[in-house]
Design an enzyme around this catalytic site. Structure first.
Site, short mmCIF file in Angstrom:
data_model
loop_
_atom_site.label_atom_id
_atom_site.label_comp_id
_atom_site.label_asym_id
_atom_site.label_seq_id
_atom_site.Cartn_x
_atom_site.Cartn_y
_atom_site.Cartn_z
N CYS A 116 54.07 -44.93 50.25
CA CYS A 116 53.60 -42.92 50.12
C CYS A 116 54.12 -42.94 48.25
O CYS A 116 53.55 -42.39 47.77
CB CYS A 116 53.69 -42.30 50.31
SG CYS A 116 52.91 -42.45 52.57
N HIS A 259 53.73 -35.52 47.09
CA HIS A 259 52.90 -36.55 48.29
C HIS A 259 52.46 -35.34 49.27
O HIS A 259 53.56 -34.28 50.34
CB HIS A 259 53.81 -37.33 48.46
CG HIS A 259 53.41 -37.75 49.83
ND1 HIS A 259 52.37 -39.02 50.09
CD2 HIS A 259 53.78 -39.00 50.63
CE1 HIS A 259 51.71 -39.32 50.63
NE2 HIS A 259 53.57 -39.00 51.82
N ASN A 289 47.74 -37.13 55.59
CA ASN A 289 48.28 -37.57 54.63
C ASN A 289 47.37 -39.34 54.43
O ASN A 289 47.20 -40.26 55.10
CB ASN A 289 49.58 -38.67 55.14
CG ASN A 289 50.78 -39.25 54.34
OD1 ASN A 289 50.16 -40.01 53.48
ND2 ASN A 289 51.65 -39.53 54.83
#
Ligand code: ACO
Length: 332
Positions: A116, A259, A289
């Site tokens: 990520c 994020h 996500n």
């Protein structure tokens, strides 16, 4: 001599697949509820790519939109970096497929793997090439088809992730007041904690066999609570470091683009940094996500929706498998 502030973002683009999978849809697959997912994560729905839609297809569409917004042609690019943990293939790199699909005949392309945090690792890599003077115009992409790594029977993970792609164009510009200037970059990793978030099977450590496909070792495994704690600590540290490097304070920040893993993580970070939550950008309710894609997609949406004004100070910050973390400050 290289100038540490010669790299500017001149365009953004994103692409999200059409198919929407809601929390109610997931209630039919695993023992979960819209109430649980919404209260624990903030996610309401996510996008899932078509079976024949690849990471490079999504990345290329985001790239075309970013080039249009920057007003450049594919031939103007001399560097392509794709951050992804879901490449089309082990090799060639996804960047090479993107190069072919968009016709960037003058660029060199390669991939970066930092889960990520990948997009900010890629941005910082491009920044070094540009500040050092060896490249002038780079396409930096975060793109993922995480649905290819999801175990749809594991309620701990299948509710969290989605597919999509975001892209930016960064260019050499050493004028002091150039818009979109990347002021600082911080990145870190701690391989001692690799086991807390990984896809253990399917690569060289555990090549695909009938047995490990049956036991789903080729899907995402995560210790959620541990990941949460480390995410908060590292994202706060990285943010403070990136601001210090830029000579700024948390009170200077107009918008945090974090994020997008969990709304609770974002709330805790904002509180610890002393930044009001209204100054954080959140779109995880729509997309979940999407790993390396979350920050460039959010940046593109913030830019196109008029949320960003010239001169705004943006704090980008990410955390992911590895563990890895990164942060950058941008003067928009
Ligand atoms: N529906 C209903 N119940 C569930 C679900 C679900 N989908 N998932 C887990 N539960 C249950 C658990 O089984 C557990 O039950 P138990 O108490 O009977 O054992 C209970 O809910 C609580 O589980 P926790 O894991 O403690 O829940 P938590 O509040 O920590 O939330 C979550 C889980 C959302 C995963 C959270 O820990 C999180 O967001 N972690 C961080 C994720 C992250 O930041 N990832 C970043 C990087 S991702 C990357 O790099 C690819």
């Amino acid at each position: 001599m290289s100038n540490p502030c010669s790299c500017s973002i001149i365009g953004t683009g994103s692409y999200m697949p059409k198919r929407v999978v809601t929390n109610n849809d997931l209630e039919k697959l695993v023992d979960t509820s819209d109430e649980w997912i919404t209260s624990r994560t903030g996610i309401k729905e996510r996008r899932i790519a078509a079976v024949d839609e690849t990471t490079s297809d999504m990345a290329s569409e985001a790239a075309r939109r970013a080039m249009t917004s920057a007003g450049i042609r594919p031939e103007d690019l001399d560097l392509i970096i794709v951050a992804t943990v879901t490449p089309d293939m082990f090799f060639p790199s996804t960047a090479c497929f993107v190069q072919k699909k968009i016709g960037a005949i003058n660029a060199v392309g390669f991939d970066i793997s930092a889960a990520c945090s990948g997009f900010l690792f890629a941005l910082q890599t491009a920044r070094h090439f540009i500040n050092g003077g060896s490249r002038k115009t780079a396409l930096v992409i975060g793109a993922e088809k995480l649905s290819s790594l999801i175990n749809w029977e594991d309620r701990n993970t299948c509710i969290l992730f989605g597919d999509g792609a975001g892209a930016i164009i960064v260019r050499f510009d050493d004028s002091t007041d150039a818009p979109g200037k990347v002021l600082s970059s911080v990145m870190g990793s701690d391989g001692n904690l690799a086991h807390l978030l990984s896809v253990p099977g399917g690569a060289s450590a555990q090549p695909i066999t009938f047995d490990n496909v049956l036991s789903r070792t080729n899907t995402i495994h995560m210790e959620g609570r541990e990941t949460f704690k480390h995410a908060v600590t590292r994202m706060c540290q990285a943010s403070e470091e990136a601001l210090m490097q830029a000579g700024l304070k948390t009170t200077d920040v107009d918008l945090v683009i974090p994020h997008q893993a969990n709304r609770r993580i974002i709330s805790v970070i904002a509180e610890r940094l002393g930044i009001p939550e209204e100054r954080t950008f959140i779109n995880l309710d729509k997309y979940g996500n999407t790993s390396a894609a979350t920050i460039p997609v959010a940046l593109d949406e913030a830019s196109r929706s008029g949320r960003l004004k010239r001169g705004d100070i943006l704090l980008l910050v990410a955390f992911g498998g590895g563990f890895t973390w990164a942060s950058s400050v941008i003067a928009w």
